[in-house]
Design an enzyme around this catalytic site. Structure first.
Site, mmCIF file in Angstrom:
data_model
loop_
_atom_site.group_PDB
_atom_site.id
_atom_site.type_symbol
_atom_site.label_atom_id
_atom_site.label_comp_id
_atom_site.label_asym_id
_atom_site.label_seq_id
_atom_site.Cartn_x
_atom_site.Cartn_y
_atom_site.Cartn_z
ATOM 1 N N ASP A 143 0.830 -1.199 0.000
ATOM 2 C CA ASP A 143 0.000 0.000 0.000
ATOM 3 C C ASP A 143 0.871 1.258 0.000
ATOM 4 O O ASP A 143 1.928 1.290 0.644
ATOM 5 C CB ASP A 143 -0.909 -0.002 1.227
ATOM 6 C CG ASP A 143 -2.016 1.018 1.131
ATOM 7 O OD1 ASP A 143 -2.319 1.481 0.008
ATOM 8 O OD2 ASP A 143 -2.590 1.383 2.181
ATOM 9 N N LEU B 107 11.581 -20.289 -4.224
ATOM 10 C CA LEU B 107 10.472 -19.489 -3.719
ATOM 11 C C LEU B 107 9.290 -19.647 -4.654
ATOM 12 O O LEU B 107 9.471 -19.749 -5.864
ATOM 13 C CB LEU B 107 10.865 -17.999 -3.653
ATOM 14 C CG LEU B 107 9.749 -16.992 -3.348
ATOM 15 C CD1 LEU B 107 9.381 -17.052 -1.863
ATOM 16 C CD2 LEU B 107 10.171 -15.565 -3.729
ATOM 17 N N HIS C 77 3.150 3.621 -8.944
ATOM 18 C CA HIS C 77 2.967 2.207 -9.277
ATOM 19 C C HIS C 77 4.205 1.644 -9.977
ATOM 20 O O HIS C 77 4.611 0.502 -9.724
ATOM 21 C CB HIS C 77 1.730 2.033 -10.163
ATOM 22 C CG HIS C 77 0.443 2.369 -9.483
ATOM 23 N ND1 HIS C 77 0.061 1.789 -8.289
ATOM 24 C CD2 HIS C 77 -0.548 3.241 -9.825
ATOM 25 C CE1 HIS C 77 -1.114 2.274 -7.924
ATOM 26 N NE2 HIS C 77 -1.494 3.160 -8.836
#
Length: 237
Positions: free
Chosen positions: A15, A126, A32
């Site tokens: 956020d 991962l 962004h």
């Protein structure tokens, strides 16, 4: 006395991109773009530091309410991210997986998502999970329909809770993935915004005031160090 916890599944609500840009007098889209760079840094760090699963809240079911121009830019940014980060996944042994209802995306974007999942499937360091058009309530609703539509009303009446929970869990987008151990939200807000409602039921939470584009591996290490000293009892003593 501290208790050392294993961190298998880390989840992050990323956020603050828009506010970061606005604070600098920049268009929201610049925030962004900068946030996408941080995704790479955090993901590669996790791949090198024995985190098994990293789930990132990239686009929620509620984000469609944003201005059309911003939504279109986010879709474009997602396409660019998937294209640019392919080598990052492959070079670092990272498996990519998407959760959420991607049927809402156009065909080229859906194909990119599915192709990257397939091409990175052998990654063992991962699993990076992007939550795309994802909402916790939507996921649970879809899982219920999937799990229980096979039963008649009479069969549902006799279904015991243990079996029902197992069926529901196996029908979630995260089937086969362990529950969240640690959930981090950046940007200063203290809510989970419909993210992984089922999977985070016993997660530890960390809320950082840092806006996502300023978040870094040093702060992540500090949060993880604090997590590892928590005494997680899971309802016991």
């Amino acid at each position: 006395m501290g208790n050392t916890n294993t961190l298998s599944h880390l989840a992050i609500i990323m956020d603050g991109n828009g506010r970061w840009a606005q604070n600098k007098g920049l268009p929201r889209r610049d925030g962004h773009k900068e946030g996408a760079k941080v995704v790479r840094q955090i993901t590669t760090w996790c791949a090198k530091n024995s985190i098994c699963y990293l789930t990132l809240y990239a686009f929620s079911t509620e984000n469609w309410k944003r201005p059309k121009a911003e939504v279109e830019f986010l879709m474009q940014l997602l396409r660019q991210y998937l294209k640019n980060e392919k080598n990052t996944y492959l070079e670092n042994g990272i498996r990519f997986q998407a959760i959420g209802d991607i049927s809402m995306f156009n065909s080229p974007l859906r194909e990119m998502i599915l192709e990257l999942e397939e091409e990175s499937a052998k990654g063992e360091n991962l699993t990076q999970i992007l939550a795309l058009n994802y909402g916790g309530r939507d996921e649970i609703t879809r899982a219920c329909l999937k799990a229980f539509s096979q039963f008649s009303p009479d069969e549902l009446k006799t279904l015991d809770k243990i079996k029902a929970q197992a069926l529901l869990e196996n029908s979630l987008d995260t089937s086969g993935i362990p529950d969240v151990d640690l959930l981090i939200r950046t940007g200063g807000e203290m809510r989970i915004s419909n993210f992984l409602l089922w999977q985070a039921s016993y997660a530890e939470f960390a809320f950082s005031p840092t806006l996502w584009p300023d978040f870094n591996t040093s702060e992540l290490e500090s949060i993880i160090a604090n997590f590892k000293n928590k005494n997680r009892r899971f309802g016991g003593l």
